[in-house]
Design a protein around this motif. Sequence first.
Motif, PDB file in Angstrom:
ATOM      1  N   ILE A 234       0.929  -1.154   0.015  1.00 47.60           N
ATOM      2  CA  ILE A 234      -0.140   0.096  -0.052  1.00 47.60           C
ATOM      3  C   ILE A 234       0.811   1.205  -0.041  1.00 47.60           C
ATOM      4  CG2 ILE A 234      -1.625   1.129   1.270  1.00 47.60           C
ATOM      5  CD1 ILE A 234      -2.778  -1.442   2.405  1.00 47.60           C
ATOM      6  N   PRO A 235       0.672   2.235  -0.827  1.00 48.17           N
ATOM      7  CA  PRO A 235       1.331   3.365  -0.753  1.00 48.17           C
ATOM      8  C   PRO A 235       1.518   4.038   0.525  1.00 48.17           C
ATOM      9  CG  PRO A 235      -0.038   3.116  -2.856  1.00 48.17           C
ATOM     10  CD  PRO A 235      -0.369   2.074  -1.922  1.00 48.17           C
ATOM     11  N   ALA A 236       2.548   4.798   0.820  1.00 42.52           N
ATOM     12  CA  ALA A 236       2.540   5.279   2.184  1.00 42.52           C
ATOM     13  C   ALA A 236       1.620   6.377   2.245  1.00 42.52           C
ATOM     14  CB  ALA A 236       4.049   5.992   2.148  1.00 42.52           C
ATOM     15  N   PHE A 237       1.422   7.333   1.352  1.00 41.86           N
ATOM     16  CA  PHE A 237       0.291   8.310   1.738  1.00 41.86           C
ATOM     17  C   PHE A 237      -0.941   7.803   1.908  1.00 41.86           C
ATOM     18  CE2 PHE A 237      -0.099   7.590  -2.748  1.00 41.86           C
ATOM     19  CZ  PHE A 237      -1.522   7.616  -3.070  1.00 41.86           C
ATOM     20  N   VAL A 238      -1.423   6.482   1.683  1.00 39.90           N
ATOM     21  CA  VAL A 238      -2.666   5.892   1.815  1.00 39.90           C
ATOM     22  C   VAL A 238      -2.647   5.424   3.193  1.00 39.90           C
ATOM     23  CG1 VAL A 238      -4.319   3.839   1.275  1.00 39.90           C
ATOM     24  CG2 VAL A 238      -3.372   5.337  -0.642  1.00 39.90           C
ATOM     25  N   LEU A 239      -1.625   4.901   3.610  1.00 37.91           N
ATOM     26  CA  LEU A 239      -1.381   4.163   4.985  1.00 37.91           C
ATOM     27  C   LEU A 239      -1.552   5.702   5.915  1.00 37.91           C
ATOM     28  CD1 LEU A 239      -1.000   1.838   6.571  1.00 37.91           C
ATOM     29  CD2 LEU A 239       1.514   2.035   6.430  1.00 37.91           C
ATOM     30  N   ILE A 240      -0.611   6.492   5.571  1.00 37.99           N
ATOM     31  CA  ILE A 240      -0.815   7.778   6.403  1.00 37.99           C
ATOM     32  C   ILE A 240      -2.304   8.485   6.539  1.00 37.99           C
ATOM     33  CG2 ILE A 240       0.088  10.001   6.708  1.00 37.99           C
ATOM     34  CD1 ILE A 240       2.634   9.070   5.558  1.00 37.99           C
ATOM     35  N   ALA A 241      -2.922   8.414   5.395  1.00 38.58           N
ATOM     36  CA  ALA A 241      -4.315   8.870   5.552  1.00 38.58           C
ATOM     37  C   ALA A 241      -5.119   7.915   6.280  1.00 38.58           C
ATOM     38  CB  ALA A 241      -4.874   8.999   4.163  1.00 38.58           C
ATOM     39  N   ILE A 242      -4.939   6.634   6.344  1.00 37.01           N
ATOM     40  CA  ILE A 242      -5.991   5.919   7.062  1.00 37.01           C
ATOM     41  C   ILE A 242      -5.536   6.036   8.593  1.00 37.01           C
ATOM     42  CG2 ILE A 242      -6.297   3.475   7.763  1.00 37.01           C
ATOM     43  CD1 ILE A 242      -5.844   2.741   4.735  1.00 37.01           C
ATOM     44  N   ILE A 243      -4.413   6.185   9.055  1.00 35.35           N
ATOM     45  CA  ILE A 243      -3.884   6.418  10.417  1.00 35.35           C
ATOM     46  C   ILE A 243      -4.413   7.650  10.857  1.00 35.35           C
ATOM     47  CG2 ILE A 243      -1.944   6.639  12.014  1.00 35.35           C
ATOM     48  CD1 ILE A 243      -0.270   4.616  10.219  1.00 35.35           C
ATOM     49  N   ILE A 244      -4.335   8.647  10.094  1.00 34.06           N
ATOM     50  CA  ILE A 244      -4.937  10.101  10.532  1.00 34.06           C
ATOM     51  C   ILE A 244      -6.421   9.978  10.628  1.00 34.06           C
ATOM     52  CG2 ILE A 244      -5.355  12.310   9.787  1.00 34.06           C
ATOM     53  CD1 ILE A 244      -2.406  12.273   8.356  1.00 34.06           C
ATOM     54  N   ALA A 245      -7.139   9.210   9.697  1.00 36.87           N
ATOM     55  CA  ALA A 245      -8.669   9.084   9.849  1.00 36.87           C
ATOM     56  C   ALA A 245      -9.151   8.339  11.062  1.00 36.87           C
ATOM     57  CB  ALA A 245      -9.192   8.260   8.523  1.00 36.87           C
TER      58      ALA A 245
END
Length: 107
Positions: free
Chosen positions: A7-18
């Motif tokens: 999974i791309p890093a920005f998607v993983l970061i977005a999921i963590i932030i959400a």
Amino acid sequence: MKLTEKIPAFVLIAIIIAGAAAAALGYMALGLARHEQGMRNAEIKSAVSARAKLLAGECRLLLEQHKQKLIDKLYVSKLNSSGISDLRFSSPFIANVFIADKHGTLV
């Protein structure tokens, strides 16, 4: 896209932030619910207290009226032992009655 790809890093970061935002909102909602429950409890206590004060006032007024009626009965009753005895048996609120002369001596 294959399932084996990363999974791309920005998607993983977005999921963590959400997820963090959802957890923060849940925590704040829980705090507000507790605060609201405390306010409701205080409101209920205040309403019960006000109702109790009104009821006490009504009881006090009724007792005062009954007391005045008993005093009026005492004034118009015969001031002898049979009249007082009749008055004592006519009302459960009269237990003992004493007659005193104008000097305060009990008759």
